[in-house]
Design an enzyme around this catalytic site. Sequence first.
Site, short mmCIF file in Angstrom:
data_model
loop_
_atom_site.label_atom_id
_atom_site.label_comp_id
_atom_site.label_asym_id
_atom_site.label_seq_id
_atom_site.Cartn_x
_atom_site.Cartn_y
_atom_site.Cartn_z
N CYS A 1 -39.48 -15.92 -37.45
CA CYS A 1 -40.85 -15.99 -36.95
C CYS A 1 -40.86 -17.27 -35.74
O CYS A 1 -41.79 -17.48 -35.26
CB CYS A 1 -41.85 -16.51 -38.13
SG CYS A 1 -41.40 -18.05 -38.93
N GLU B 1 -35.29 -23.23 -42.00
CA GLU B 1 -35.34 -23.72 -40.71
C GLU B 1 -34.68 -25.22 -40.70
O GLU B 1 -34.86 -26.07 -39.71
CB GLU B 1 -37.14 -23.96 -40.34
CG GLU B 1 -37.87 -24.42 -41.45
CD GLU B 1 -39.42 -24.52 -40.94
OE1 GLU B 1 -39.59 -24.47 -39.64
OE2 GLU B 1 -40.12 -24.47 -41.62
N ASP C 1 -37.38 -24.94 -35.53
CA ASP C 1 -36.88 -26.31 -36.06
C ASP C 1 -35.55 -26.19 -36.49
O ASP C 1 -34.69 -27.15 -36.42
CB ASP C 1 -37.55 -26.30 -37.52
CG ASP C 1 -38.95 -27.22 -37.21
OD1 ASP C 1 -38.80 -28.12 -36.56
OD2 ASP C 1 -40.10 -26.66 -37.70
N HIS D 1 -45.53 -27.67 -30.53
CA HIS D 1 -46.73 -26.69 -30.80
C HIS D 1 -47.67 -26.41 -29.79
O HIS D 1 -48.13 -25.14 -29.79
CB HIS D 1 -47.26 -27.19 -32.13
CG HIS D 1 -46.28 -27.04 -33.48
ND1 HIS D 1 -45.39 -28.21 -33.65
CD2 HIS D 1 -45.82 -26.11 -33.95
CE1 HIS D 1 -44.59 -27.80 -34.47
NE2 HIS D 1 -44.79 -26.31 -34.71
C1 PEP Z 1 -40.12 -22.68 -36.49
O1 PEP Z 1 -39.87 -23.74 -36.85
O2 PEP Z 1 -39.37 -21.76 -35.95
C2 PEP Z 1 -41.55 -22.29 -36.88
C3 PEP Z 1 -42.17 -20.89 -36.56
O3 PEP Z 1 -42.21 -23.06 -37.22
P1 PEP Z 1 -43.19 -24.10 -36.56
O4 PEP Z 1 -42.86 -23.82 -34.99
O5 PEP Z 1 -44.66 -24.11 -36.45
O6 PEP Z 1 -42.59 -25.72 -36.73
MG MG Z 2 -41.07 -24.93 -38.19
#
Ligand code: PEP
Ligand code: MG
Length: 537
Positions: free
Chosen positions: A499, A428, A452, A187
């Site tokens: 996303c 995910e 994920d 992240h």
């Molecule tokens: C993902 O897992 O692609 C997502 C958008 O959520 P995060 O990256 O915050 O886990």
């Molecule tokens: Mg995620």
Amino acid sequence: MIKLQGKGVSAGIAFGTVRFLKRASAPVEKRVIDNIEAELERFENARRLACDQLDELSDKTAAKLGAENAALFEVHKMMLQDTDYTDPIIELIKTESVCAEYAVNTAGSRLALDFAEMDDEYMKARSADVYDISRRVIDVLSGADGGEGATARAIYAADDFSPSETAQMDKDKTLAMISRGGSANAHSAIFARTMAIPAIIGFGEFLSDDFAGKEAALDGGEGVLYIEPEPGVIRALKEKQQSQERERTELEGYRGKPTLTKNGRKVKLYANIGSVSDAESALAGDAEGVGLFRSEFLYLEKDDYPDEEYQFENYKKVLERMGGREVVIRTLDIGADKQAAYFKLPAEENPALGLRAIRICLTRPALFKTQLRAIYRASVFGNASIMFPMINSLSDLTRAKKIAAEVRAELAEKKIAFKDVPIGIMVETPASVIIADLLAREADFFSIGTNDLTQYTLACDRENEAIAEFCDTHHEAVLRMIRMTAQAAHNAGIWCGICGSLGGDLALTRDFLDMGIDELSVEPPSILKLRKRIAEV
Ligand code: PEP
Ligand code: MG
């Protein structure tokens, strides 16, 4: 000149001085001093400077998050001016001839303990504030940054940056971020890209402490860092920077235009954000909406649970700022690498497979309800949707929806205004893809979290850079999962977006459009590039 190759995780060229991010105050030692007057003056100067810092912090917070949230720093300043706080410190310096750092630490800790032992909950909570102001004064005295993130314009270095540290970095002061460890899909890297801060990870021990204070230049796209760069290198990087600038100018032609494929199909082109100020970046990037508001940012930047009012204000501001454009607010996705100490999550062998995201919300319904109440109350100020992260079964979704329904009923009962906004889910995990047809009957939309989904499909820890070569983000299994999800959504008549970071991968735009993906949500700086790419397909 020293040239180091790392892994570029956020593009951009930067020039500046290297500073190592200081996380904690230096340990406080007891030093006996011989000039008491001079020490008292040192303390007084540090106290005043700490007050100035608090003024600045208060102004900045008020501008970013409103006066209400800035009030804490006013309180801290008042405490620093209170003789109940300063007298014991002065007394210690005078009677025991000790250095100011020691006096502040000792007298401050005593006062904090007094507060901690009080019965009144409000007064008890002031204990943390006393520790906080003491730390601030000690940091000023010892010249440390005190873990406040970026305090001067510089290239910031660290072993690794935690997501909460990254979320709190001041964009204007952080010219770039470089680290010994890190992972491209972690992240912190995603946050750096969202904030358009160039970042390179994985230098290992080559990123020496000796670089502190040295001039450096870097190319975040290529992952190259130069310490004390030669004039030729600076020239070449400046030229590249100018050419990137020209490219950006060309992309300006796509600003304000609808996002259409060559044969005129409309695609929703949204931004991923994590804060009110990112909403500004989304607008500056020309996003048509917000496809992912990572609400956990609001939790990561705090030392304690953000209350309903604080969250309400933030959601309201983002909705108002986005002025009627769709804003998908993802409920709390904490856990795994996104840790906030106050959650006191259990230590886990496999945190990515553990208590995270919706699982935390379902096991702590009071926490979940606070957030949902804040979102529903804010919903009347714009065009919000709610999205649950990491839904893995029908029961995850029905339980989460039941809690949302309870919140709506409670608000209605109290005659508090809210909108019955759409509720979607993040797809995910492989399980959610396999049962996407069932989930689609219960959800108003799907958004695929490819970060994920890739991790869980390929059994590749997204945090572990050592296995990066085995984590093929274009793996056919991942692409088939995305196709299956889009099909299930369309069969049920709901929309399906992406996303996760893969949504911004221009090499896959054609595939995604062929699969019928309706929405792509990416980091704000990528929007115009992606609109251009979509127009070519
Ligand atoms: C993902 O897992 O692609 C997502 C958008 O959520 P995060 O990256 O915050 O886990
Ligand atoms: Mg995620």
